[in-house]
Design an enzyme around this catalytic site. Structure first.
Site, short mmCIF file in Angstrom:
data_model
loop_
_atom_site.label_atom_id
_atom_site.label_comp_id
_atom_site.label_asym_id
_atom_site.label_seq_id
_atom_site.Cartn_x
_atom_site.Cartn_y
_atom_site.Cartn_z
N ASP A 46 0.84 -1.20 0.00
CA ASP A 46 0.00 0.00 0.00
C ASP A 46 0.88 1.26 0.00
OD1 ASP A 46 -2.36 1.42 0.01
OD2 ASP A 46 -2.57 1.41 2.19
N ASN A 101 -10.97 -2.52 -4.65
CA ASN A 101 -10.20 -1.68 -5.58
C ASN A 101 -10.85 -1.63 -6.97
OD1 ASN A 101 -6.94 -2.79 -4.32
ND2 ASN A 101 -8.16 -1.01 -3.70
C1 IPE Z 1 -5.33 -2.56 0.21
O1 IPE Z 1 -5.02 -1.24 -0.05
C2 IPE Z 1 -5.40 -3.32 -1.08
C3 IPE Z 1 -4.12 -3.55 -1.74
C4 IPE Z 1 -2.95 -3.20 -1.30
C5 IPE Z 1 -4.20 -4.27 -2.99
P1 IPE Z 1 -6.16 -0.12 -0.16
O2 IPE Z 1 -5.44 1.12 -0.47
O3 IPE Z 1 -7.19 -0.54 -1.11
O4 IPE Z 1 -6.76 -0.11 1.30
P2 IPE Z 1 -7.70 0.94 2.03
O5 IPE Z 1 -8.78 1.33 1.07
O6 IPE Z 1 -6.86 2.12 2.40
O7 IPE Z 1 -8.19 0.23 3.24
C1 IPE Z 2 -1.76 0.04 -3.26
O1 IPE Z 2 -1.46 1.37 -3.38
C2 IPE Z 2 -1.86 -0.65 -4.59
C3 IPE Z 2 -3.24 -0.96 -4.99
C4 IPE Z 2 -4.28 -0.86 -4.25
C5 IPE Z 2 -3.42 -1.38 -6.36
P1 IPE Z 2 -2.63 2.47 -3.40
O2 IPE Z 2 -3.02 2.70 -4.81
O3 IPE Z 2 -3.72 2.10 -2.48
O4 IPE Z 2 -1.84 3.73 -2.85
P2 IPE Z 2 -2.40 4.83 -1.86
O5 IPE Z 2 -2.91 4.12 -0.64
O6 IPE Z 2 -3.47 5.57 -2.59
O7 IPE Z 2 -1.21 5.67 -1.55
MG MG Z 3 -4.08 2.49 -0.49
#
Ligand code: IPE
Ligand code: IPE
Ligand code: MG
Length: 239
Positions: free
Chosen positions: A21, A69
């Protein structure tokens, strides 16, 4: 096995799961598009996998895309799919060539068809490898996984046990993760491996995923090895 000074005498977790993340925030801070953050994140993931296998880790599960996502803007999803096609696939191929089995965990039918085919092909090509595995959790949600498993159990018409239920999950033949690492400052599981994480050790890093280095992984492993895993027992029972 390559062990640096930090890791001498340390217990290496058999199975590490990683919630990667912070790609978006990493990019935003640098005034770059989110897609650039994802590209750096995926490159970093390949590097981390190579490092983890060098250390003797057997299984690595990566949370690459959650069921939630899939509600992100289509442009971001298309960028992620393009990244898989043009970049991640090749990187994964390189790691798997070392004798690592690839598996996709999740409802992959929600992905574009060519990516499903690609994943299925890689799974078949690496199915003969035993002992080391990469699991890509894609279109993965633990609640979705549990609901799927419950429905399978109902179809079979048999009562389940903890073990027989685990066999109905996407992770059926994998050991539970010993260590779950989440980068990006958030302290939550976000629907990741809710059944399997019952006794996993959790480690949260302040770093955004693209900047989570091999050394940061070493530090997480050192932290893990200092924990006492009691599984409900007392210290006296363990010794
Ligand atoms: C969790 O990250 C999912 C992945 C890393 C694939 P998110 O960015 O989706 O999580 P939330 O929404 O902050 O909980
Ligand atoms: C995690 O990074 C990767 C995926 C969920 C695909 P994020 O895209 O959630 O990155 P932040 O949390 O917005 O920084
Ligand atoms: Mg994220």
């Amino acid at each position: 096995m390559v062990r640096n000074k930090l890791l001498q005498g340390v217990t290496i977790p058999r199975h590490i799961a990683i919630i990667m993340d912070g790609n978006g925030r990493w990019a935003k801070k640098r005034m770059l598009p989110r897609s650039v953050g994802h590209k750096h994140g995926m490159d970093r993931m390949i590097g981390l996998m190579e490092h983890a296998f060098d250390l003797g880790v057997q299984y690595i599960t990566v949370y690459a895309l959650s069921t939630e996502n899939l509600k992100r803007p289509q442009e971001e999803l298309d960028g992620l799919f393009a990244l898989f096609r043009n970049n991640f696939r090749e990187g994964l191929g390189k790691v798997c060539a070392r004798g690592v089995r690839l598996r996709a965990l999740g409802d992959v039918s929600l992905l574009p068809e060519d990516i499903v085919e690609e994943l299925r092909m890689s799974e078949a090509e690496t199915a003969q490898y035993e002992g080391r595995g990469i699991n890509i959790a894609v279109c993965y949600g633990a609640r979705d996984e549990i609901v799927h498993a419950v429905n399978k159990a109902i179809e079979k018409g048999e009562k389940v046990t903890e073990d027989s239920f685990a066999d109905l999950l996407y992770t059926h033949d994998l050991p539970d993760p010993d260590l779950i690492i989440r980068t990006g400052k958030e302290v939550r599981l976000s629907n990741f491996l809710l059944y399997q994480a019952a006794y996993s050790e959790l480690y949260f890093s302040q770093k955004m995923f693209p900047e989570f280095s091999d050394k940061d992984l070493d530090k997480a492993i050192v932290d893990f090895s200092k924990r006492t895993r009691r599984f409900g027992k007392t210290d006296e029972q363990l010794s």
